[in-house]
Structure formats: C-alpha cells, structure tokens
Design an enzyme around this catalytic site. Structure first.
Site, PDB file in Angstrom:
ATOM      1  N   LYS A  81      -7.003  10.482  74.558  1.00  0.00           N
ATOM      2  CA  LYS A  81      -6.066   9.978  75.565  1.00  0.00           C
ATOM      3  C   LYS A  81      -4.697  10.577  75.311  1.00  0.00           C
ATOM      4  CE  LYS A  81      -4.777   6.660  78.577  1.00  0.00           C
ATOM      5  NZ  LYS A  81      -4.218   7.763  79.379  1.00  0.00           N
ATOM      6  N   LYS A 117      -3.766  15.718  74.490  1.00  0.00           N
ATOM      7  CA  LYS A 117      -2.509  16.063  75.160  1.00  0.00           C
ATOM      8  C   LYS A 117      -2.710  17.312  75.990  1.00  0.00           C
ATOM      9  CE  LYS A 117       1.754  14.553  75.448  1.00  0.00           C
ATOM     10  NZ  LYS A 117       2.214  13.158  75.347  1.00  0.00           N
ATOM     11  N   THR A 201       6.936   2.530  77.999  1.00  0.00           N
ATOM     12  CA  THR A 201       7.423   3.182  76.776  1.00  0.00           C
ATOM     13  C   THR A 201       8.740   2.539  76.353  1.00  0.00           C
ATOM     14  OG1 THR A 201       6.329   5.221  77.415  1.00  0.00           O
ATOM     15  CG2 THR A 201       8.065   5.409  75.764  1.00  0.00           C
ATOM     16  N   ASN A 232      12.528   8.976  82.018  1.00  0.00           N
ATOM     17  CA  ASN A 232      11.708   7.771  82.081  1.00  0.00           C
ATOM     18  C   ASN A 232      11.974   6.859  80.877  1.00  0.00           C
ATOM     19  OD1 ASN A 232       9.065   6.436  81.003  1.00  0.00           O
ATOM     20  ND2 ASN A 232       8.846   6.490  83.216  1.00  0.00           N
ATOM     21  N   SER A 359      -1.117   2.261  79.230  1.00  0.00           N
ATOM     22  CA  SER A 359      -2.107   3.159  79.822  1.00  0.00           C
ATOM     23  C   SER A 359      -3.513   2.632  79.512  1.00  0.00           C
ATOM     24  CB  SER A 359      -1.970   4.569  79.236  1.00  0.00           C
ATOM     25  OG  SER A 359      -1.135   5.352  80.049  1.00  0.00           O
TER      26      SER A 359
HETATM   27  P1  NAD Z   1      11.792  12.805  81.238  1.00  0.00           P
HETATM   28  O1  NAD Z   1      11.442  14.169  81.656  1.00  0.00           O
HETATM   29  O2  NAD Z   1      11.662  11.696  82.206  1.00  0.00           O
HETATM   30  O3  NAD Z   1      13.319  12.786  80.673  1.00  0.00           O
HETATM   31  C1  NAD Z   1      13.771  13.650  79.682  1.00  0.00           C
HETATM   32  C2  NAD Z   1      15.273  13.439  79.518  1.00  0.00           C
HETATM   33  O4  NAD Z   1      15.727  14.246  78.429  1.00  0.00           O
HETATM   34  C3  NAD Z   1      16.086  13.866  80.748  1.00  0.00           C
HETATM   35  O5  NAD Z   1      17.205  13.036  80.899  1.00  0.00           O
HETATM   36  C4  NAD Z   1      16.544  15.278  80.365  1.00  0.00           C
HETATM   37  O6  NAD Z   1      17.732  15.691  81.032  1.00  0.00           O
HETATM   38  C5  NAD Z   1      16.805  15.062  78.868  1.00  0.00           C
HETATM   39  N1  NAD Z   1      16.816  16.319  78.130  1.00  0.00           N
HETATM   40  C6  NAD Z   1      16.031  17.408  78.306  1.00  0.00           C
HETATM   41  N2  NAD Z   1      16.408  18.385  77.453  1.00  0.00           N
HETATM   42  C7  NAD Z   1      17.433  17.885  76.730  1.00  0.00           C
HETATM   43  C8  NAD Z   1      18.262  18.393  75.701  1.00  0.00           C
HETATM   44  N3  NAD Z   1      18.094  19.640  75.238  1.00  0.00           N
HETATM   45  N4  NAD Z   1      19.213  17.582  75.178  1.00  0.00           N
HETATM   46  C9  NAD Z   1      19.390  16.331  75.636  1.00  0.00           C
HETATM   47  N5  NAD Z   1      18.657  15.804  76.622  1.00  0.00           N
HETATM   48  C10 NAD Z   1      17.696  16.567  77.157  1.00  0.00           C
HETATM   49  O7  NAD Z   1      10.913  12.542  79.925  1.00  0.00           O
HETATM   50  P2  NAD Z   1      10.461  11.143  79.319  1.00  0.00           P
HETATM   51  O8  NAD Z   1       9.152  10.783  79.879  1.00  0.00           O
HETATM   52  O9  NAD Z   1      11.605  10.186  79.362  1.00  0.00           O
HETATM   53  O10 NAD Z   1      10.194  11.607  77.811  1.00  0.00           O
HETATM   54  C11 NAD Z   1      11.262  11.750  76.877  1.00  0.00           C
HETATM   55  C12 NAD Z   1      10.661  11.780  75.485  1.00  0.00           C
HETATM   56  O11 NAD Z   1       9.919  10.588  75.265  1.00  0.00           O
HETATM   57  C13 NAD Z   1       9.664  12.936  75.256  1.00  0.00           C
HETATM   58  O12 NAD Z   1       9.748  13.322  73.903  1.00  0.00           O
HETATM   59  C14 NAD Z   1       8.326  12.289  75.522  1.00  0.00           C
HETATM   60  O13 NAD Z   1       7.265  12.950  74.905  1.00  0.00           O
HETATM   61  C15 NAD Z   1       8.590  10.914  74.922  1.00  0.00           C
HETATM   62  N6  NAD Z   1       7.655   9.910  75.411  1.00  0.00           N
HETATM   63  C16 NAD Z   1       7.606   9.582  76.736  1.00  0.00           C
HETATM   64  C17 NAD Z   1       6.667   8.654  77.157  1.00  0.00           C
HETATM   65  C18 NAD Z   1       6.591   8.214  78.594  1.00  0.00           C
HETATM   66  O14 NAD Z   1       5.755   7.340  78.896  1.00  0.00           O
HETATM   67  N7  NAD Z   1       7.421   8.718  79.470  1.00  0.00           N
HETATM   68  C19 NAD Z   1       5.800   8.058  76.245  1.00  0.00           C
HETATM   69  C20 NAD Z   1       5.892   8.402  74.895  1.00  0.00           C
HETATM   70  C21 NAD Z   1       6.830   9.335  74.492  1.00  0.00           C
END
Ligand code: NAD
Length: 425
Positions: A81, A117, A201, A232, A359
């Site tokens: 997953k 993944k 999350t 997110n 999920s």
């Molecule tokens: P997203 O794409 O919704 O948001 C990413 C954010 O990070 C945006 O605001 C973007 O502008 C910013 N960003 C990108 N590059 C950057 C940089 N160089 N410096 C500073 N900010 C930067 O992604 P998300 O879903 O919020 O995921 C963010 C992190 O959380 C990732 O590492 C992801 O793997 C992890 N994560 C997300 C989830 C989920 O359910 N969305 C679950 C587990 C882990």
C-alpha cells in the site's frame, strides 16, 4: 586536491541519499532486535520494482513518453500500500525509499499491509487537466498486472489528488471489468472515498504533537508553531494547530516563507493558496525556507520535502519539538544533532502515518460496502495514533534509543516475523 573534493562531494551526496540512510537505520533496528543478517538483506530493498514508459498524447498533438515506477517493498503481512507521486524530481531510488517507509508506517500503526509506492517523472503544474487524465490512465494500464485490491493498493501523494485517484479507479475498473473501489484510496466521497481522508495525515501529525507536547510539558495553548510546506499535509496541520489555540508564527511553500511573531491569519492563507500549496507568491515580505526552519518556536513541523534538516542547520534549529509530517525531512546526522541537543524528534514513519491509516479505513469500508461517519473515522484514527505514539515513545525510553530508531524497531518487527512464518527467511 580534485580527488579530495570529489570524495567530499560523494560523502555529502551519500548523506542526502534517502535510500542509503533508510537502509542504515533499518540495519541498526534489526541488529537491536537481534535478527540475523538475512532479514536485513530481505528488507533493505523492495521485493519488486517495475519501471514503465507511458506514452501520452499532449494537447498540441505531440506524443510525450513519461517514465513511471511502482515499488512493492514487502508483502509478507498483506497487500502492499502506498501513494503515487507526480513530480519532476521523482527517481527510482526515491520511490524505493518511499516504499520502505510505507512498510515501516504500516508496521508502526499495525495495519495488515506492506509498503508500496509509485511515482511518475512529470511536472503537473505545467500540464493541462486532460493531459493529466491521459497520464493517470496510462500509468494504471502500464502497472495493472501487479496492482489490485488484494495485491497493491495505491493512494495520493505529492501533487496527486482525489480527482487523479478517480481517473485511476475508473481505468482499473474498465480493465478489471468490475467496479473496483478497493483498488485505490483517497477517492472522492461519491466514489467510495472515506470521510476524513483528505485531512488524515495532518490529523495524525496533530495527535502526535499533542502527545509529544504532553511528554515535554508544553502547553499547546499559545505554543509557537512553524510549518514548512503549505500543501495537503502542511496547510491542514497549520489549521488544526491554530484551532487548538497554538500560534502559527511561520509557514512556507516552495517559493519562500511568511513570518509573523503575533501569529499568521491561517484561514486567510488557506483561502488564498492554490491547489499546489502555493501562497507566498502573493506577498512581498517573505523569508527564505532556510530562515523559516531556524525561527524560534516550540514546535517545528517540516511538511514539504526531503533533507531539510541536515548537519548544516540542525545546530541552528530553535524548536523544542520537531514533528516530521514530510517523508525524510531530517538526515541521519540531523537526527543525531537534534537528539544530542535534547530536542524531541517525532519521526516521519510515525508522525505521518495518519494518511495510510485512514486509507486503510477507506479500503475496509469499500470491502464491506458499509460507510462510517466522520466522527467514527476520527475516533478510530485517534486511538491508533495515540497507541502507536506511545509504543514508539516507550520503546525509545526503554531501549535508550532516539525516536527514529525506536520507530524503525517497531516498524520492522511485524514484517520480519511474517516473513519468517512464511518460511522466506
Ligand atoms: P503537496 O504537494 O500537497 O504540498 C507540498 C508543499 O511543499 C507545497 O506547499 C509546496 O510548495 C511545498 N514545497 C515544495 N518544494 C519545497 C521546497 N523546496 N521548500 C519548501 N517547500 C516546498 O504535498 P503533501 O501531500 O502535503 O506532502 C508533503 C510531504 O508530506 C511529502 O513529503 C509527502 O510525502 C508527505 N506525506 C503526505 C501525505 C499525504 O497524505 N498527503 C501522507 C504522508 C506523508
């Protein structure tokens, strides 16, 4: 001199290599648990890694060939997953590391899954809606033989969302000749999505912050919080912290950060951010992401990308607690420095496991065809996260290891046991 410099360069690259650093911590965790070397050999890489080429007809009539990956780390416990990332910097190595982290998360929150993944090298910010649809459907056709509701269940990740999950579910249902909501999670509610998935999350991170604050004697009311990333994970988290009475003094996105010692207007920023989590472009008075990470605060939440807290800036972090919402934001050296400085670090594989937990709830609801209320989902998530936090915290205290190593110990145990019972090792 030149050779020396290139050694230095290699050394630096190694420290930022997320797969290598994950393998180092897994090795340590398995050693502490007393498992023989072959367990490490089994768990250090995914069992399967598929690379695909996806031809997509672009709006201008040309055909562009995209590269995609799907990694299945370990399916001894159950189907794999994990999310699908759309990003120009996606690499095979990163997808492998992300699949291992998913296995660890599933182990920590005790789900009947292993980790998987996926990723596609693309920039969705430069693609039209229809191009994105064709790419999403093409990816599902390319990986359809190895995924499915009882094999490997994808979900959203960076730059993918419920619309993309809907297209993918529709494509898979056509191939399967059956309505298959359990093929993918993070779907819109009307297509069998779960209440609470979108903010899961951040909810999970919030629960970990509550627990960590209790351990450190920090009152959340009035606590100063800094969040890196406003997508997110980061934007919902900022909102939940604000609602809990904390003062969110800093937030950022890929283009910079915003800082106000009196607290930012989070509702206004949420209203103004775009679907890629960008909001700072609207302001002139911005700070850099580097400055943001070093702001004085009680709680720092990296919620953007990898390798943000390293040996170069860990000495300058002025938070009491660091809670990792992003995957891999702190290097091994960064972790060591923060730990030596007495900063409590709640690792990614624990803190961000709320997403995969809900999920799982979505998949369970799809399988049983009976759907839960938002309150039911929240109550179940709270129980899982509080229990998981405390299991990792106690392991860290009892075994005198940092929270990351403790989390890896908790996260690998079930997989190792399941692999042993199956007779694999
Ligand atoms: P997203 O794409 O919704 O948001 C990413 C954010 O990070 C945006 O605001 C973007 O502008 C910013 N960003 C990108 N590059 C950057 C940089 N160089 N410096 C500073 N900010 C930067 O992604 P998300 O879903 O919020 O995921 C963010 C992190 O959380 C990732 O590492 C992801 O793997 C992890 N994560 C997300 C989830 C989920 O359910 N969305 C679950 C587990 C882990």
């Amino acid at each position: 001199m030149v050779a020396e410099k290139s050694n230095e360069q290699t050394n630096k690259e190694d420290k930022l290599d997320v797969l290598k650093s994950t393998q180092i911590v897994i090795h340590k965790a398995l050693e502490r648990l007393g498992y023989p070397e072959e367990v490490y050999e089994l768990l250090k890489e995914p069992l399967r890694m598929l690379t695909v080429k996806i031809p997509v007809r672009m709006d201008d009539g040309s055909v562009k060939i995209f590269t995609g990956y799907r990694a299945q780390h370990n399916d001894s416990v159950g189907p794999t997953k994990g999310g699908i990332r759309f990003h120009p910097n996606v690499t095979e190595k990163e997808v492998k590391a992300l699949s291992i982290w998913m296995s660890l998360k599933c182990g920590i929150v005790d789900l009947p899954y292993g980790g998987g993944k996926g990723g596609i090298v693309c920039d969705p910010r430069e693609m039209s809606f229809r191009e994105l649809e064709r790419l999403s459907r093409g990816y599902v056709r390319a990986i359809s033989q190895i995924v499915g509701p009882t094999k490997d269940i994808p979900a959203p990740d960076v730059f993918t969302n419920s619309q993309i999950m809907a297209w993918m579910m529709d494509e898979y249902s056509r191939i399967d000749e059956f309505n298959s909501p359990g093929f993918i999670t993070g779907k819109p509610l009307v297509l069998g999505g779960s209440h609470g998935r979108e903010s899961a999350t951040a909810k999970g991170v919030t629960i970990c912050i509550h627990e960590a604050a209790k351990k450190c004697g920090i009152e959340l009311q009035g606590a100063k919080v800094v969040v890196q990333g406003f997508g997110n994970a980061g934007s919902y988290l900022a909102k939940f912290m604000h609602d809990a009475g904390a003062v969110v003094v800093g937030i950022s996105d890929a283009y910079g950060g915003l800082y106000d010692p009196k607290g930012l207007d989070i509702d206004y920023l949420l209203d103004r951010r775009d679907s890629f989590g960008t909001v700072t472009k609207l302001f002139n008075n911005t700070i850099t992401n580097k400055e943001l990470l070093e702001l004085e605060c009680d709680i720092l939440v990296p919620a953007a990308i990898e390798n943000q807290i390293t040996e170069e800036n860990a000495h300058n972090i002025r938070a009491k607690i660091v809670v990792e919402a992003a995957n891999g934001p702190t290097t091994i050296q960064g972790t060591q420095i923060l730990t030596e400085r007495g900063i409590l670090l709640v690792p990614d594989v624990l803190a961000s496991a709320g997403g995969v937990t809900v999920s799982y709830f979505e998949w369970v609801q799809n399988n049983q065809g009976y759907y839960w209320t938002e309150e039911e989902v929240e109550e179940k998530l709270e129980k899982v996260m509080v229990k998981s936090f405390n299991t990792v915290y106690e392991t860290s205290q009892n075994r005198r290891v940092d929270m990351r190593l403790a989390a890896y110990m908790v996260g690998t145990r079930k997989m190792a046991e399941a692999s042993r019972f199956r007779g694999w090792i």
